[in-house]
Structure formats: structure tokens, C-alpha cells
Design a protein around this motif. Structure first.
Motif, short mmCIF file in Angstrom:
data_model
loop_
_atom_site.label_atom_id
_atom_site.label_comp_id
_atom_site.label_asym_id
_atom_site.label_seq_id
_atom_site.Cartn_x
_atom_site.Cartn_y
_atom_site.Cartn_z
N THR A 119 75.81 15.97 65.77
CA THR A 119 76.18 17.24 66.40
C THR A 119 77.07 18.11 65.51
O THR A 119 77.14 19.31 65.71
CB THR A 119 76.93 17.00 67.72
OG1 THR A 119 78.13 16.29 67.44
CG2 THR A 119 76.06 16.22 68.69
N GLY A 120 77.77 17.51 64.58
CA GLY A 120 78.72 18.24 63.74
C GLY A 120 80.16 18.05 64.21
O GLY A 120 81.09 18.44 63.52
N ASP A 146 70.56 12.80 58.31
CA ASP A 146 70.82 14.01 59.11
C ASP A 146 69.76 14.04 60.19
O ASP A 146 68.58 14.22 59.92
CB ASP A 146 70.74 15.26 58.24
CG ASP A 146 71.07 16.54 59.01
OD1 ASP A 146 71.19 16.49 60.25
OD2 ASP A 146 71.18 17.58 58.35
N ARG A 150 72.58 20.07 66.15
CA ARG A 150 73.89 20.66 65.96
C ARG A 150 74.44 21.27 67.23
O ARG A 150 73.75 21.95 67.97
CB ARG A 150 73.85 21.78 64.91
CG ARG A 150 73.53 21.37 63.53
CD ARG A 150 74.53 20.38 62.94
NE ARG A 150 74.05 20.01 61.64
CZ ARG A 150 73.15 19.05 61.43
NH1 ARG A 150 72.68 18.35 62.41
NH2 ARG A 150 72.75 18.79 60.22
N GLU A 151 75.73 21.05 67.43
CA GLU A 151 76.47 21.72 68.49
C GLU A 151 77.50 22.66 67.88
O GLU A 151 78.10 23.46 68.59
CB GLU A 151 77.15 20.69 69.40
CG GLU A 151 76.14 19.86 70.18
CD GLU A 151 76.78 18.77 71.01
OE1 GLU A 151 78.03 18.64 71.02
OE2 GLU A 151 76.02 18.03 71.66
N ARG A 155 76.70 22.49 58.37
CA ARG A 155 75.52 21.93 57.72
C ARG A 155 75.94 20.89 56.68
O ARG A 155 77.05 20.90 56.18
CB ARG A 155 74.69 23.02 57.05
CG ARG A 155 75.34 23.63 55.85
CD ARG A 155 74.40 24.54 55.07
NE ARG A 155 75.11 25.23 54.03
CZ ARG A 155 75.44 24.69 52.85
NH1 ARG A 155 75.11 23.45 52.58
NH2 ARG A 155 76.11 25.38 51.95
#
Length: 193
Positions: A119-120, A146, A150-151, A155
Motif C-alpha cells: 500500500t505504501g 511490488d 497503492r493507498e 512509488r
């Protein structure tokens, strides 16, 4: 309800192999070469691994870079436990480990190294943790896998393998030096009933 009935109502997950030890080594070598290409001043690079597998991955990447005849890369550990945005929502307190970074961070490029990027939110927590040690010139991110989803607008700069997944799927990574099992990555899917 018997155990057999439970087994029928809760299907076993399907485990699909994604990477073996050789594939992991190739991915880490590729990441090492990309780090060398993008950071001409390797003496100012620090690989900061997120416990526990990120620390081992950072150590391996540093070893590969040194084996290529480049200057040794400093490594460190950046614990994110108390910087996570879900720390108060978890059923149990996270296990806190000591962060150890080569100081000072000023004029350095800190590359956060994680095993699986999702999600980051872990990367954001790592950046918060790093800021408590100083202000590096740059922060970059490396991950073996990866998986997307993403939330946060973050990147990965260096990726070993892009592995698109469904939200309910899991990625299982094992490293011999951490888990006592052969290096491997699997995708775990819930089977349809």
C-alpha cells in the motif's frame, strides 16, 4: 461441526510459486546494478532495511555491489513499528526493534529496502522514522516484490519483480538466513468454493 465439515466450508488456499532462490538472486543483482547506475557517489549511499527480511535484502544488495568491485555500501536498520498509522488499531502492540543508521544522514542517499511493497504505508512510516535521525539529501525505495494496491502516492525506485495481485491474495517470502527455509516467493490465493 466436525473438522472435515470446517475444511469443506473454508477452502484451503492455493499456493503458487513465483520465484526460487536463483530468481531472487537475479532480481537482487539487477537492483544492485540499477543502484550503481543511478548513484554515482556510492560512498554517500546507505541501504536501510525494514526488519526483518528487508534488512537481509539490504545486506545482500550491499554484498553484490561490493562484489562488483565497487566501494562498500553502508547498511542500517530502520524500524517502523511506532511510526505506523495503524499502531493504535492493531489487536496487539507491534514488536519494536532498534533502528541503527550510519550517521550523519545529511548529504546521504538513504535507500529504504523492503521485501514486499503493497500500500505504501510501511514506506511512509520508514520515511517518518528516518526523519527522526536527520535529513538525508535523498530517499529512495527498493523492494524485492511490488504487488501494487497503492493507498499513498509512493512509488518504488528499484523493483525486483512486479507481481500484480488481487487485494485478498498474499505474498509469502522466505529467506534462508531469516526464516531457516530456502529462498522462495509464493502467491497465496483463496480457492473458490
Amino acid at each position: 461441526m466436525t473438522n472435515n465439515q470446517n475444511a469443506r466450508t473454508s477452502p484451503a488456499p492455493a499456493t503458487l510459486p513465483v520465484m526460487d532462490g536463483e530468481a531472487i538472486n537475479r532480481a537482487l543483482r539487477r537492483i544492485a546494478h540499477e543502484i550503481i547506475e543511478r548513484n554515482p557517489e556510492l560512498a554517500s549511499v546507505i541501504l536501510a532495511g525494514i526488519p526483518s527480511r528487508g534488512v537481509e535484502i539490504a545486506r545482500r544488495i550491499a554484498g553484490i555491489i561490493e562484489s562488483l568491485g565497487k566501494s562498500p555500501i553502508e547498511t542500517g536498520v530502520i524500524d517502523v513499528s511506532m511510526h505506523r498509522d495503524d499502531v493504535g488499531k492493531r489487536a496487539e502492540l507491534p514488536r519494536v526493534r532498534a533502528s541503527r543508521l550510519p550517521l550523519p544522514l545529511e548529504n546521504k542517499t538513504v535507500i529504504i529496502v523492503d521485501d514486499v511493497f503493497f500500500t505504501g504505508r510501511t514506506a511512509r512510516a520508514a520515511m517518518d522514522a528516518i526523519s527522526s535521525f536527520g535529513r538525508p539529501a535523498r530517499i529512495q525505495l527498493a523492494a524485492l516484490i511490488d504487488r501494487g494496491h497503492r493507498e499513498l502516492p509512493i512509488r518504488v525506485d528499484y523493483v525486483g519483480k512486479n507481481l500484480p495481485t488481487a487485494a485478498g491474495e498474499r505474498v509469502r517470502l522466505r529467506l534462508e538466513n531469516v526464516d531457516g527455509e530456502p529462498d522462495a516467493v509464493w502467491l497465496i490465493k483463496e480457492e473458490n468454493a
